[in-house]
Write a protein that holds these residues in place. Structure first.
Motif, short mmCIF file in Angstrom:
data_model
loop_
_atom_site.label_atom_id
_atom_site.label_comp_id
_atom_site.label_asym_id
_atom_site.label_seq_id
_atom_site.Cartn_x
_atom_site.Cartn_y
_atom_site.Cartn_z
N GLU A 35 9.83 2.28 -6.53
CA GLU A 35 9.14 3.47 -6.03
C GLU A 35 9.98 4.07 -4.91
OE1 GLU A 35 5.84 4.62 -6.88
OE2 GLU A 35 6.18 3.36 -8.62
N ARG A 37 9.26 5.02 -1.81
CA ARG A 37 9.09 4.50 -0.46
C ARG A 37 8.22 3.26 -0.45
NH1 ARG A 37 7.24 6.84 5.15
NH2 ARG A 37 7.26 4.60 5.53
N TYR A 39 5.66 1.14 1.73
CA TYR A 39 4.77 1.24 2.90
C TYR A 39 4.26 -0.14 3.30
CZ TYR A 39 4.50 6.29 2.19
OH TYR A 39 4.80 7.61 2.05
N GLY A 72 -1.45 -6.02 -8.50
CA GLY A 72 -1.46 -4.68 -7.91
C GLY A 72 -1.24 -4.64 -6.41
N ILE A 73 -1.04 -5.82 -5.79
CA ILE A 73 -0.93 -5.86 -4.33
C ILE A 73 0.49 -5.45 -3.87
CG2 ILE A 73 -0.19 -8.24 -3.82
CD1 ILE A 73 -3.31 -6.67 -2.32
N GLY A 74 1.45 -5.50 -4.80
CA GLY A 74 2.81 -5.03 -4.47
C GLY A 74 3.89 -6.10 -4.50
N LYS A 75 3.69 -7.19 -5.24
CA LYS A 75 4.69 -8.26 -5.30
C LYS A 75 5.98 -7.78 -5.95
CE LYS A 75 1.88 -10.76 -7.82
NZ LYS A 75 0.73 -9.84 -7.86
N THR A 76 5.84 -7.17 -7.13
CA THR A 76 7.03 -6.71 -7.86
C THR A 76 7.78 -5.66 -7.03
OG1 THR A 76 5.95 -7.13 -9.96
CG2 THR A 76 7.82 -5.64 -10.02
N THR A 77 7.01 -4.75 -6.44
CA THR A 77 7.64 -3.67 -5.65
C THR A 77 8.42 -4.26 -4.47
OG1 THR A 77 5.76 -2.31 -6.27
CG2 THR A 77 7.13 -1.49 -4.49
N LEU A 207 0.12 5.55 2.89
CA LEU A 207 0.39 5.37 1.46
C LEU A 207 -0.60 6.17 0.62
CD1 LEU A 207 1.60 3.38 -0.91
CD2 LEU A 207 -0.41 2.06 -0.43
N PRO A 240 -2.19 -1.20 -3.18
CA PRO A 240 -1.37 -0.02 -3.51
C PRO A 240 -1.63 0.51 -4.92
CG PRO A 240 0.01 -1.81 -2.69
CD PRO A 240 -1.36 -2.36 -2.83
N LYS A 244 -2.85 4.19 -5.76
CA LYS A 244 -2.06 5.08 -6.62
C LYS A 244 -2.95 5.79 -7.65
CE LYS A 244 1.97 4.65 -9.66
NZ LYS A 244 3.01 3.69 -10.03
N LYS A 351 4.33 4.15 -15.68
CA LYS A 351 5.37 4.19 -14.67
C LYS A 351 6.70 4.43 -15.37
CE LYS A 351 7.08 1.48 -10.89
NZ LYS A 351 6.99 0.26 -10.14
N HIS A 364 1.24 -1.15 -15.79
CA HIS A 364 0.97 -2.32 -14.95
C HIS A 364 0.03 -3.27 -15.69
CE1 HIS A 364 -0.60 -4.79 -11.71
NE2 HIS A 364 0.55 -4.52 -11.09
N1 LIG Z 1 4.39 -1.27 -0.35
C1 LIG Z 1 4.21 -0.29 -1.26
N2 LIG Z 1 4.43 1.01 -0.94
C2 LIG Z 1 4.22 1.98 -1.86
N3 LIG Z 1 3.77 1.77 -3.11
C3 LIG Z 1 3.55 0.50 -3.48
C4 LIG Z 1 3.76 -0.60 -2.59
N4 LIG Z 1 3.47 -1.74 -3.24
C5 LIG Z 1 3.09 -1.37 -4.49
N5 LIG Z 1 3.14 -0.04 -4.63
C6 LIG Z 1 2.69 0.72 -5.83
O1 LIG Z 1 1.67 -0.04 -6.47
C7 LIG Z 1 2.02 -0.31 -7.83
C8 LIG Z 1 1.66 -1.75 -8.16
O2 LIG Z 1 2.47 -2.63 -7.41
P1 LIG Z 1 3.20 -3.90 -8.05
O3 LIG Z 1 4.35 -4.24 -7.16
O4 LIG Z 1 3.52 -3.64 -9.48
O5 LIG Z 1 2.05 -4.99 -7.92
P2 LIG Z 1 2.05 -6.52 -8.38
O6 LIG Z 1 3.45 -6.87 -8.82
O7 LIG Z 1 1.62 -7.29 -7.17
O8 LIG Z 1 1.04 -6.60 -9.48
C9 LIG Z 1 3.52 -0.03 -7.93
O9 LIG Z 1 3.85 0.55 -9.15
C10 LIG Z 1 3.76 0.97 -6.83
O10 LIG Z 1 3.53 2.27 -7.33
#
Ligand SMILES: Nc1ncnc2c1ncn2[C@@H]1O[C@H](COP(=O)(O)OP(=O)(O)O)[C@@H](O)[C@H]1O
Ligand SMILES: [Mg+2]
Length: 405
Positions: A35, A37, A39, A72-77, A207, A240, A244, A351, A364
């Motif tokens: 992504e 940015r 946050y 959805g918490i942002g691990k992959t990101t 965010l 996040p 979104k 995405k 996702h």
């Molecule tokens: N720190 C962040 N800042 C901005 N957007 C984020 C952030 N973390 C996650 N996202 C958004 O949330 C979506 C889901 O995050 P993701 O990393 O796929 O979650 P997880 O891997 O924990 O299931 C991503 O596609 C991205 O759009």
């Protein structure tokens, strides 16, 4: 049975792939689909980068660092941002990103990894395990295993680690992202896994506003709207992914009535547990135009973490007869398909992923769960590696079969 299924699927769309094809082309989250940015993760990201490039893990032979947290918490990101950080890129000679997803198969994973490790001169032929061992012997590596679920026994994991222990250089790192605290505990070599929680309120606000207003800032005219907006935001649990989809839902209609309907929706009452974001996702889905709902929900027939190609997706939708022009009679059915893909990206349900020289789209895993849930009466995706196949309801009209080969 498989032949019959293939025939049925063939009639649905000429390029619909049969299960083995899908199994073969399964990527997935990749290191590059980041992504714009990040946050609320500056502190944690700085610490991890410091620890792996010069801090406490630098002197270790091999460190396995799990990042654990809800879907959805942002691990992959976060892992993607670490992977792409310049310092990290300079520090590691070999970098590999692998999306593991539901079915952990150590042999397949080893082969995939072997294909991504650059060859060395004078290497001897051998198994994937031996080749990896030879290739990383004198190189520092970073391996990201994204979205691991479970494996049948601990020996499988040990077997996977074996070739990576052969490196004679210090500071090698394996980052594992997972929803499962149990798995995190099992694979870690660090004191604790990194537990990723919801984003702090102030950063989460930024965010959320970014998803609602994009690059523009809210103006004074939006003051009343935002009072409702912040009440909605508080229901998103710092997630996040929820920010979104709900943020994009609000963005599509900057109108107080619309926002109030979202705030007062009965869907919030179905929240199970304090971190459940499914109602937020379901609400966003319920507010999609009907044809987008159909296009999205039939994607439940593809395997989880599948990377869609726009052409095959459009042909699949044509096969399902879900592309309708509405008032715009001058559009071809392909134009409508492309418009729907664009709209699903803009609503946060797809995405965009432009890696490996091929543009595609991913969903996702929680949104894929949602698609499966809303189509459960008529669609079924069967994983042949699953140990049990539940009863198939008589109302099922669409069946897809996924093989891991
Ligand atoms: N720190 C962040 N800042 C901005 N957007 C984020 C952030 N973390 C996650 N996202 C958004 O949330 C979506 C889901 O995050 P993701 O990393 O796929 O979650 P997880 O891997 O924990 O299931 C991503 O596609 C991205 O759009
Ligand atoms: Mg993930």
């Amino acid at each position: 049975m498989r032949k019959e299924t293939s025939e049925i699927l063939t009639t649905l769309g000429s390029t619909w792939k049969t299960a083995p094809d899908i199994g073969q082309s399964r990527p997935i989250t990749t290191s590059e689909s980041i992504e714009p940015r990040l946050y609320g993760r500056d502190g944690i990201m700085k610490n991890i980068i410091h620890d792996i490039t010069q801090g406490k893990y630098y002197g270790e032979n091999l460190t396995v660092l799990p990042i654990v947290g809800l879907g959805g918490i942002g691990k992959t990101t976060l892992a993607q941002h670490i992977y792409h950080n310049q310092e990290v890129q300079k520090h590691f000679e070999v970098m590999i990103w692998k999306c593991v997803s539901l079915n952990f198969n150590v042999n397949k994973l080893m082969e995939d990894v072997e294909n991504h490790v650059p060859k060395v001169q004078d290497e001897k032929n051998g198994t994937a395990e031996e080749l990896i061992g030879q290739r990383i012997k004198s190189k520092r590596f970073l391996l990201v295993l994204d979205d691991m679920w479970e494996f049948s026994d601990e020996d499988e994991w040990k077997r996977l680690l074996l070739p990576f222990k052969k490196s004679q250089v210090k500071g090698n790192i394996i980052i594992v992202t997972t929803r499962s605290p149990k798995l995190g505990e099992m694979v870690k070599t660090t004191h604790h896994p990194i537990e990723l929680e919801g984003i702090d309120r102030e950063e989460f606000k930024r965010l959320f506003l970014a998803f609602v207003f994009g690059d523009e800032q809210p103006t004074l005219d939006h003051t009343v709207l935002l009072e409702t907006g912040y009440k909605i935001m508080d229901k998103l649990k710092g997630s996040p992914l929820a920010a979104k989809t709900v943020g994009r839902l609000l963005r599509h209609d900057l109108d107080l009535d619309h926002w109030t309907r979202v705030l007062e929706s009965k869907e919030w009452e179905s929240q199970r547990g304090s971190n459940d974001i499914m109602p937020a996702l379901k609400l966003s889905y319920d507010c999609l135009p009907f044809d987008l709902q159909q296009c999205f929900s039939y994607c439940a027939l593809f395997p989880q973490d599948y990377k869609f190609d726009s052409k095959e997706l459009i042909l699949f939708w044509i096969g399902q007869d879900v592309l309708h022009s509405g008032d715009q009679n001058n559009l071809t059915v392909e134009d409508i398909g492309l418009r729907n893909i664009r709209d699903l990206v803009s609503h946060g349900f797809f995405k965009k992923d432009e890696t490996e020289g091929r543009a595609g789209y991913t969903i996702h895993d929680l949104l894929h769960d949602l698609a499966s849930k809303v189509t459960s009466h008529e669609c079924l995706n069967v994983h042949l590696s699953s140990k049990t196949l539940g009863k198939i309801r008589p109302s099922i009209r669409h069946l897809s079969i996924t093989l891991d080969i």
